[in-house]
Motif scaffolding. Sequence first.
Motif: not given
Length: 443
Positions: A6-7, A13-14, A310, A9-11
Amino acid sequence: MEIGYQTVRNKILSAAAIVGFFTILTQIGGFAKELTVAAWFGTGDALDAFLIALLVPSFIVNVLAGSLSASFLPTFIRVYRNRGLAAAQIVLTGVITWFLFFGLVLSVILIFFSPFYLPALCSGFSPEKFQLAQMILCALVPIILLKGLSTICAGVLNALDNFALAAILPVLGPLSAIFLVLTVGDSLGVYALVIGTVLGFGFEAFFISKAIIKRKFSLRPRLIRFDSDLRIVIGQFLPMIAGSIIMGSTEIVDKGMAAALAPGSVAALNYGNKIIAAVMTLATTAIGTAVLPYFARMVAEKDWKNIRRTLIFYLTIIIGIGIPLAVLIYAFSDSIVNVIFQRGSFTAEDSAIVSPVQAFFAFQIPFYVAGIVVVRLISSLRANHILMWGAAINLVANIGFNMLFIHYLGLKGIALSTSCVYLISFLFLVFFATRLIIQEERM
């Protein structure tokens, strides 16, 4: 492991959101430039000559800079994370020195041999139009070194999780071209566009170089020891550059075949791909730029489970959005071309030619964008030889499809051929990327 996934993936996306936002601004500048060029030059001989002349140095830029970025960045990230700034500086210095030398030699060769290779791209040009293309080519050659340096610096910034500056600086290119065309276009004609293009690349290189220097890196070239890290970079660069040359040849083949058709066909093909290229550039710049550093880090940590998850996550999103978008562009292609391009020297007759070209180009969107994500993974796995073989298959398929579809569809057959090629390319890349991950997991 779930938290790690999740970390990451979020990075990603950011980072993709940041790059995407600034890329949209750059694309707005690019659209403004295309509207200015369309109104000023239409589909006339001057623009045909400019586009053919720009094709060759742009091809070299994509081959050199793109190949260097994909082969250099995974090694740079590994060295920087494991051994610090001083060791990473050695890698950067070696890459810059090697690139500048190779780029200078290639620039000289490009100018010296232009009377021999340029006629093949200008088979339908008059002698005057050919001479104009040759003069413009010589004036555009400096963009090879300028854009190459910018690309290397952008890779370093991205490795340091600084995505914004590298994403916004390319807007200087279209803004510079617009300014020159509007201010001195009457007196200089197409040369205003030429000068503006070169100045834009120059401004981009200057500002991104200053950003790298502020981060304690030196861009001064010097001879250094050819160590194991540089050998890895070169070992990945050689198959990557071969693949880029082969793949980049598809655009040369397309425009070369278009030049043999009716006058204005090169410009019409170019306009037909403008909207599509803008969509793909936005998506691939945002996602491709964001995923490469994180793929490289996960490969270094041998985190194969998160790599697979991912990859599946982003391919699902891209295909799910890309196919409906392609269908929409196909359905409303006439209206899009009329609203965006039809003004000034760009007539209703031009729109009737460009619209079906754009419609067939649209179907490449999901497969091209998804393919770029897989390419980034393969580069992170240091398996660029796969990209070389894939590019060879694409070139052969492109020539074959062009010959077939042009016979039945004319100019728009080139666009349909391109879409078919990227579908084949995507399937090829996914197959071998999956095999690579399975092999790595078993080791």
